[in-house]
Design an enzyme around this catalytic site. Structure first.
Site, mmCIF file in Angstrom:
data_model
loop_
_atom_site.group_PDB
_atom_site.id
_atom_site.type_symbol
_atom_site.label_atom_id
_atom_site.label_comp_id
_atom_site.label_asym_id
_atom_site.label_seq_id
_atom_site.Cartn_x
_atom_site.Cartn_y
_atom_site.Cartn_z
ATOM 1 C CB CYS A 104 -0.917 0.010 1.226
ATOM 2 S SG CYS A 104 -2.263 1.213 1.089
ATOM 3 C CG ASP A 122 -4.089 0.131 10.061
ATOM 4 O OD1 ASP A 122 -4.160 1.147 9.337
ATOM 5 O OD2 ASP A 122 -3.018 -0.250 10.605
HETATM 6 O O1 LIG Z 1 -0.802 4.902 4.214
HETATM 7 C C1 LIG Z 1 -1.250 5.992 4.580
HETATM 8 O O2 LIG Z 1 -0.582 7.042 4.559
HETATM 9 C C2 LIG Z 1 -2.659 6.101 5.061
HETATM 10 C C3 LIG Z 1 -3.155 7.348 5.438
HETATM 11 C C4 LIG Z 1 -4.468 7.461 5.884
HETATM 12 C C5 LIG Z 1 -5.302 6.348 5.946
HETATM 13 C C6 LIG Z 1 -4.818 5.092 5.563
HETATM 14 C C7 LIG Z 1 -3.493 4.966 5.126
HETATM 15 N N1 LIG Z 1 -2.986 3.729 4.777
HETATM 16 C C8 LIG Z 1 -3.867 2.589 4.807
HETATM 17 C C9 LIG Z 1 -3.264 1.278 4.608
HETATM 18 O O3 LIG Z 1 -3.945 0.364 4.127
HETATM 19 C C10 LIG Z 1 -1.916 0.993 5.196
HETATM 20 O O4 LIG Z 1 -1.283 0.005 4.435
HETATM 21 C C11 LIG Z 1 -2.131 0.502 6.627
HETATM 22 O O5 LIG Z 1 -2.590 1.580 7.392
HETATM 23 C C12 LIG Z 1 -0.865 -0.089 7.206
HETATM 24 O O6 LIG Z 1 0.147 0.865 7.201
HETATM 25 P P1 LIG Z 1 1.579 0.498 7.886
HETATM 26 O O7 LIG Z 1 1.314 0.319 9.358
HETATM 27 O O8 LIG Z 1 2.419 1.692 7.571
HETATM 28 O O9 LIG Z 1 2.067 -0.760 7.237
#
Ligand SMILES: O=C(O)c1ccccc1NCC(=O)[C@H](O)[C@H](O)COP(=O)(O)O
Length: 219
Positions: free
Chosen positions: A10, A138
């Protein structure tokens, strides 16, 4: 024969990173259409990046509390897109923003990190969003997502009828444990990662993407 765990990478913003994630075996690629995010892309940029995907890799358009017409307009330019709702959207919001079910969607459940909070009512949440393709779990972080934080996987109750996506703070080093912990609890399990495969926010580390997917494939 083990159940195959799908992988979503993502927060992609760059063509080379999209190509590297596809080459590494990603099943889905997420594009963040949330302007405050450091990984934000416009609908036009998302459509351009998604056009690089082969048919077997699913584009996922990610929104936070975006009005339905904007969601529908963005999705119209990305054939085969899944949409992901990562804010405070209600079931009715999701129904409207998917064109009364025309689009398939993921609904994020943001799991509180504060110690001592009661176990998350996953079954109740999944029942509320019973039209969702899957529930993406999440960590509840400031800025809605992409926080690089894990939640306490041991607190999750069984949800035997649910299709889950484990997300939040995954890395090549912890994803195997996440899969072995959650896979017995649900009908199907996929995984999603952003921070854990990055050199910096929105800039993916191709080696870490390969390591992450290899770890999933071995789990
Ligand atoms: O990725 C972002 O910046 C984000 C911002 C606002 C809402 C959602 C967002 N990402 C969503 C996703 O699906 C991410 O992959 C998920 O939150 C996991 O992120 P991480 O902990 O950094 O792997």
């Amino acid at each position: 024969m083990g159940t195959r765990t799908a992988v979503k990478i993502c927060g992609l913003t760059r063509p080379d990173d999209v190509d590297a994630a596809v080459e590494a075996g990603a099943d889905a690629i997420g594009f963040v259409l949330y302007p405050p995010s450091p990984r934000h892309v416009t609908p036009e940029q998302a459509a351009e990046l998604a056009a690089r995907l082969p048919a077997f890799v699913t584009p996922v358009l990610l929104f936070v509390n975006t009005p339905a017409p904007e969601v529908l307009a963005a999705a119209a330019a990305v054939p085969g897109a899944l949409v992901q709702f990562h804010g405070d959207e209600t079931p009715a919001d999701c129904w409207a923003a998917t064109g009364q079910g025309r689009l398939a969607f993921l609904r994020a459940a943001r799991i509180p990190l504060d110690p001592g909070t009661p176990p998350f009512d996953l079954v109740g949440f999944a029942r509320r969003f019973d039209r969702a393709r899957a529930i993406l779990l999440d960590a509840h972080v400031p800025g809605y997502g992409g926080g690089g934080r894990t939640f306490d996987w041991s607190l999750l109750p069984a949800a035997p009828d649910s299709h889950l996506v484990l997300s939040g703070g995954l890395t090549p080093g912890n994803v195997t444990e996440g899969i072995t912990t959650l896979r017995p609890l649900c009908r199907t399990l996929s995984v999603d990662v952003s921070s854990g495969v990055e050199a910096s926010k929105g800039v993916k580390d191709h080696g870490r993407i390969r390591e992450f997917i290899a770890a999933v494939r071995e789990a």
